[in-house]
Scaffold this active site. Structure first.
Site, PDB file in Angstrom:
ATOM      1  N   CYS A   2      -5.960  -1.893   5.641  1.00  6.72           N
ATOM      2  CA  CYS A   2      -7.001  -2.041   6.648  1.00  6.72           C
ATOM      3  C   CYS A   2      -6.717  -3.292   7.464  1.00  6.72           C
ATOM      4  O   CYS A   2      -6.164  -4.269   6.969  1.00  6.72           O
ATOM      5  CB  CYS A   2      -8.405  -2.157   6.065  1.00  6.72           C
ATOM      6  N   ARG A  27      -1.334  -1.466   9.138  1.00  4.85           N
ATOM      7  CA  ARG A  27      -2.011  -1.768   7.872  1.00  4.85           C
ATOM      8  C   ARG A  27      -2.841  -0.592   7.356  1.00  4.85           C
ATOM      9  O   ARG A  27      -3.388  -0.646   6.249  1.00  4.85           O
ATOM     10  CB  ARG A  27      -2.933  -2.969   8.053  1.00  4.85           C
ATOM     11  N   TRP A  72      -7.505   2.103   5.888  1.00  9.72           N
ATOM     12  CA  TRP A  72      -6.711   2.798   4.879  1.00  9.72           C
ATOM     13  C   TRP A  72      -7.707   3.089   3.763  1.00  9.72           C
ATOM     14  O   TRP A  72      -8.151   2.186   3.057  1.00  9.72           O
ATOM     15  CB  TRP A  72      -5.572   1.914   4.385  1.00  9.72           C
ATOM     16  N   ASN A  98     -12.092  -5.530   4.971  1.00  6.16           N
ATOM     17  CA  ASN A  98     -10.793  -5.151   4.407  1.00  6.16           C
ATOM     18  C   ASN A  98     -10.777  -5.624   2.968  1.00  6.16           C
ATOM     19  O   ASN A  98     -10.992  -6.819   2.716  1.00  6.16           O
ATOM     20  CB  ASN A  98      -9.671  -5.819   5.221  1.00  6.16           C
ATOM     21  N   GLY A  99     -10.535  -4.721   2.037  1.00  4.66           N
ATOM     22  CA  GLY A  99     -10.491  -5.111   0.624  1.00  4.66           C
ATOM     23  C   GLY A  99     -11.217  -4.089  -0.224  1.00  4.66           C
ATOM     24  O   GLY A  99     -11.519  -2.977   0.242  1.00  4.66           O
ATOM     25  N   GLU A 476      16.495   2.472  -4.062  1.00  4.86           N
ATOM     26  CA  GLU A 476      15.971   2.092  -2.747  1.00  4.86           C
ATOM     27  C   GLU A 476      16.238   3.197  -1.714  1.00  4.86           C
ATOM     28  O   GLU A 476      15.368   3.518  -0.905  1.00  4.86           O
ATOM     29  CB  GLU A 476      16.585   0.757  -2.307  1.00  4.86           C
ATOM     30  N   LYS A 480      13.291   5.100   0.402  1.00 10.43           N
ATOM     31  CA  LYS A 480      13.268   5.165   1.872  1.00 10.43           C
ATOM     32  C   LYS A 480      13.153   6.614   2.337  1.00 10.43           C
ATOM     33  O   LYS A 480      12.348   6.941   3.184  1.00 10.43           O
ATOM     34  CB  LYS A 480      14.550   4.524   2.391  1.00 10.43           C
ATOM     35  N   GLU A 483       9.610   8.242   1.468  1.00  5.00           N
ATOM     36  CA  GLU A 483       8.404   7.760   2.145  1.00  5.00           C
ATOM     37  C   GLU A 483       8.325   8.162   3.610  1.00  5.00           C
ATOM     38  O   GLU A 483       7.243   8.307   4.142  1.00  5.00           O
ATOM     39  CB  GLU A 483       8.193   6.255   1.969  1.00  5.00           C
ATOM     40  N   HIS A 499      21.238  13.981 -18.911  1.00  2.59           N
ATOM     41  CA  HIS A 499      20.283  13.913 -20.023  1.00  2.59           C
ATOM     42  C   HIS A 499      18.951  14.565 -19.670  1.00  2.59           C
ATOM     43  O   HIS A 499      17.949  14.311 -20.330  1.00  2.59           O
ATOM     44  CB  HIS A 499      20.079  12.453 -20.447  1.00  2.59           C
ATOM     45  N   LYS A 593       1.494  -0.660   5.694  1.00  2.00           N
ATOM     46  CA  LYS A 593       2.574  -1.635   5.584  1.00  2.00           C
ATOM     47  C   LYS A 593       2.273  -2.721   4.562  1.00  2.00           C
ATOM     48  O   LYS A 593       3.108  -3.101   3.769  1.00  2.00           O
ATOM     49  CB  LYS A 593       2.794  -2.254   6.968  1.00  2.00           C
TER      50      LYS A 593
HETATM   51  O1  M6R Z   1       5.226  -6.792   1.691  1.00  2.00           O
HETATM   52  P1  M6R Z   1       5.856  -6.448   0.365  1.00  2.00           P
HETATM   53  O2  M6R Z   1       7.332  -6.626   0.357  1.00  2.00           O
HETATM   54  O3  M6R Z   1       5.212  -7.177  -0.780  1.00  2.00           O
HETATM   55  O4  M6R Z   1       5.554  -4.918   0.170  1.00  2.00           O
HETATM   56  C1  M6R Z   1       5.944  -4.272  -1.010  1.00  2.00           C
HETATM   57  C2  M6R Z   1       5.890  -2.775  -0.863  1.00  2.00           C
HETATM   58  O5  M6R Z   1       4.594  -2.357  -0.562  1.00  2.00           O
HETATM   59  C3  M6R Z   1       6.832  -2.268   0.237  1.00  2.00           C
HETATM   60  O6  M6R Z   1       8.146  -2.662  -0.007  1.00  2.00           O
HETATM   61  C4  M6R Z   1       6.784  -0.743   0.318  1.00  2.00           C
HETATM   62  O7  M6R Z   1       7.356  -0.192  -0.825  1.00  2.00           O
HETATM   63  C5  M6R Z   1       7.488  -0.241   1.575  1.00  2.00           C
HETATM   64  N1  M6R Z   1       6.755   0.847   2.145  1.00  2.00           N
HETATM   65  C6  M6R Z   1       8.853   0.247   1.310  1.00  2.00           C
HETATM   66  O8  M6R Z   1       9.500   0.704   2.439  1.00  2.00           O
END
Ligand code: M6R
Length: 598
Positions: A2, A27, A72, A98-99, A476, A480, A483, A499, A593
């Site tokens: 948010c 956000r 969010w 926000n929270g 990783e 990527k 998501e 396995h 984000k």
């Molecule tokens: O701001 P941060 O690096 O602490 O965020 C951590 C994760 O939320 C962030 O890396 C998230 O996994 C991304 N969407 C990955 O692309």
């Protein structure tokens, strides 16, 4: 999660509220709304993106005071009623939040037992409490303070009162919030990005403070009602940095910026051919008998690669943990731990929970954060900060922050190793320069990479495999891809497939192997043969020197640093797989984000 904004001043705040929300949309983007006073209180809200909100705003709307929110969802479905701003029953008070209010059900049961609240949100309880306490004869500020004293959880709040068009009441706990200083006006925003087009002077707000913002004044009080004097700060960001420029999406812009981010790192962390890192940071890491690297998502994956450097080069035992697990399932700690937090945003609530918990365990523990945001909460609350210098990262999928985190972890580990007296057989500065050129040459090869992505990622599932550090890159790469493209993807240790997971391999299932370690080349190639013989559509991404026919070859770099290079190919795969499906790559569904709730 948010984003919130506020404006009070002589001008018309509508454009600021909209611009601010557009900048904060990363956000959260389930729904959004604004409210302000123009004779009466006006509230406009809608499901979906800020664009939908813009369509609702009448051209002649003028607000000299207003607040806004992009959501969010945490409590209650995505609909207009649950969207912010929320109003008290008598419509006098309007609030954005926000929270997460952890005790909202308890407060509801205690203060509004047989009362039907309008929405399903935790937020509405806050604004209804303000009204309740104001009806007891308290001033708005007193009612706001009394309300806050009852809240448990995280909040960044902006409250306006229809009977006072000069004041925004602001408070925060755990969720980020800044006040921006304007001319004949002042601003509030979840981060500096929201306000940078309008001001570069900000006040930070600490947890449990209450701030009264008027057009000419900002009064910060601590929880005892004492007035706090605080200097403003100017963050290291420029308005132009947050534009997409010629790019269709932030994600591809940020992937492209990785070589310049590397050059920035080289110039900030090396001076006269020597590593330049605060001596105290190096000392604290050297003294540690064990390093605990903690992060979430992509940052966690960067930590896995970082562990390799601390253990292989500096010979310091290193553990990597997910923040959300560590906070509530603390492992047996060593006698002299050193904590390294990785967080692009510096705001991630799961990490803040670890920090709070560990400070309770031992007040002498030391915390270093690697973050991209200098004025972020974690940067303020940890003992030491190493900045990523990657430039603002806006796309939800983290790319340049990841490669920067790994590069800086390598620099720190290398310096610690050297000072401990380990013989390093290569020059890191030179090798990182080679890495930078290698990234450039991959970025120049986008057309080929796009073609491969289009042919490869045609199925519902996909796998990345690797061994050693390539396994971490596989994790990783798959994060990527999943998501942004919604393809169901996993990163696996190559040897582990047989396995169990190999049962998922069908005709045409894409399996991509990452091979950047000569010693593991043949092992991973065996795993690729195993899946190819079961019909998988396979690809190997490897160093030029190891490449075979039909592999995708990346330039030769120091093998320990190869994860910084190979990942760029997979980031581009993710980007093209998502855009090829017509998806909103910068704002994937259900995500945000900056994850400021636990
Ligand atoms: O701001 P941060 O690096 O602490 O965020 C951590 C994760 O939320 C962030 O890396 C998230 O996994 C991304 N969407 C990955 O692309």
């Amino acid at each position: 999660m948010c984003g919130i904004v506020g404006y009070v001043g002589n001008g018309n705040g509508v454009q600021f509220l909209i611009d601010g929300l557009n900048s904060l949309e990363y956000r959260g983007y389930d729904s959004c709304g604004i409210a302000g006073i123009n004779g009466e209180v006006k509230v406009l809200k809608t499901v979906g993106r800020i664009k939908n909100l813009e369509d609702l705003v009448p051209e002649d709307l003028e607000l000299s005071i207003g607040i806004g929110h992009t959501r969010w969802a945490t409590h209650g479905g995505v609909n207009t009623t649950n969207s912010h701003p929320h109003q008290s029953f008598n419509k006098r008070f309007t609030l954005v939040h926000n929270g997460v209010i952890e005790n909202f059900q308890e407060l509801k049961d205690r203060f509004f037992k047989n009362v039907n609240l309008v929405s399903e949100t935790d937020t509405e309880v806050i604004v209804q409490l303000v009204e309740l306490f104001s009806n007891e004869g308290l001033t708005t500020k007193e009612a706001f303070l009394k309300t806050i004293s009852k809240l448990q959880g995280s909040y960044a709040l902006c409250l306006i009162d229809s009977e006072d068009k000069n004041t925004i009441y602001v408070a925060k706990n755990k969720s980020p919030l800044l006040v921006g200083i304007g001319e004949d006006c002042n601003y509030v925003g979840s981060d500096a990005l929201a306000m940078i087009k309008y001001t570069n002077k900000f006040f930070e707000i600490n947890d449990k403070e209450i701030v009264t913002v008027t057009k000419n004044d900002v009064v910060i009080e601590n929880k005892f009602g004492e007035i706090i004097t605080r200097d403003t700060f100017t963050p290291d960001i420029k308005h132009g940095e947050i534009d997409k420029g010629v790019y269709p999406h932030y994600m591809i812009k940020e992937i492209d910026e990785q070589s310049s981010a590397m050059r920035n790192i080289l110039s900030k962390y090396f001076e006269d051919k020597k590593i330049s890192i605060d001596a105290e940071i190096v000392e604290k890491v050297k003294e540690a008998d064990r390093i605990y690297i903690i992060g979430c998502g992509t940052s966690y994956n960067a930590g896995l690669v970082g562990r390799h450097y601390f253990e292989k080069w500096a010979k310091i035992p290193t553990e990597v943990h997910l923040a959300s697990e560590f906070a509530y399932n603390v492992p047996l700690l060593s006698k002299k731990p050193m904590f390294i937090f990785l967080s692009q945003s510096g705001e991630t609530a799961d990490l803040r929970a670890v920090l709070t918990k560990m400070k309770e365990v031992d007040k002498d523990y030391k915390f270093l954060v690697l973050t991209n945001v200098s004025a972020s909460t974690l940067s303020r609350e940890c003992d030491y900060t190493l900045l990523l210098h990657a430039g603002v990262e806006i796309a939800v999928a983290s790319t340049k922050a990841y490669t920067s985190q790994i590069a800086i972890l390598s620099i720190l580990a290398y310096e610690v190793a050297t000072q401990i007296g380990r013989k390093m057989k290569f020059n890191l500065e030179k090798e990182l320069a080679v890495v930078t050129s290698a990234i450039d040459s991959i970025l120049d090869d986008k057309k080929t990479i796009k073609n491969i992505a289009n042919k490869l990622f045609t199925e519902r599932n996909a796998f990345y495999i690797g061994r050693g550090v390539d396994y971490y890159s596989a994790c990783e790469a798959s994060l990527k891809l999943k998501e942004v493209s919604y393809i169901q993807t996993e990163g696996f240790a190559g040897g582990e497939l047989k396995h169990g997971t190999i049962a998922l391999i069908e005709k045409n299932t894409p399996v991509v192997a990452l091979i950047t370690n000569t010693k593991l080349d043949l092992n991973t190639r065996s795993n690729i043969s195993e899946v190819a013989s079961r019909g998988a559509n396979t690809l190997v991404i490897t160093l030029e020197k190891l490449a075979r026919e039909n592999d995708y070859a990346i330039p030769n770099v120091h093998e320990d640093l190869a994860p910084i290079v190979s990942i760029v190919v997979t980031q581009l795969f993710a980007y093209y797989a998502a855009t090829g499906r017509g998806l909103d790559v910068d704002k994937p569904r259900n995500l945000a984000k900056s994850v400021t709730v636990e």
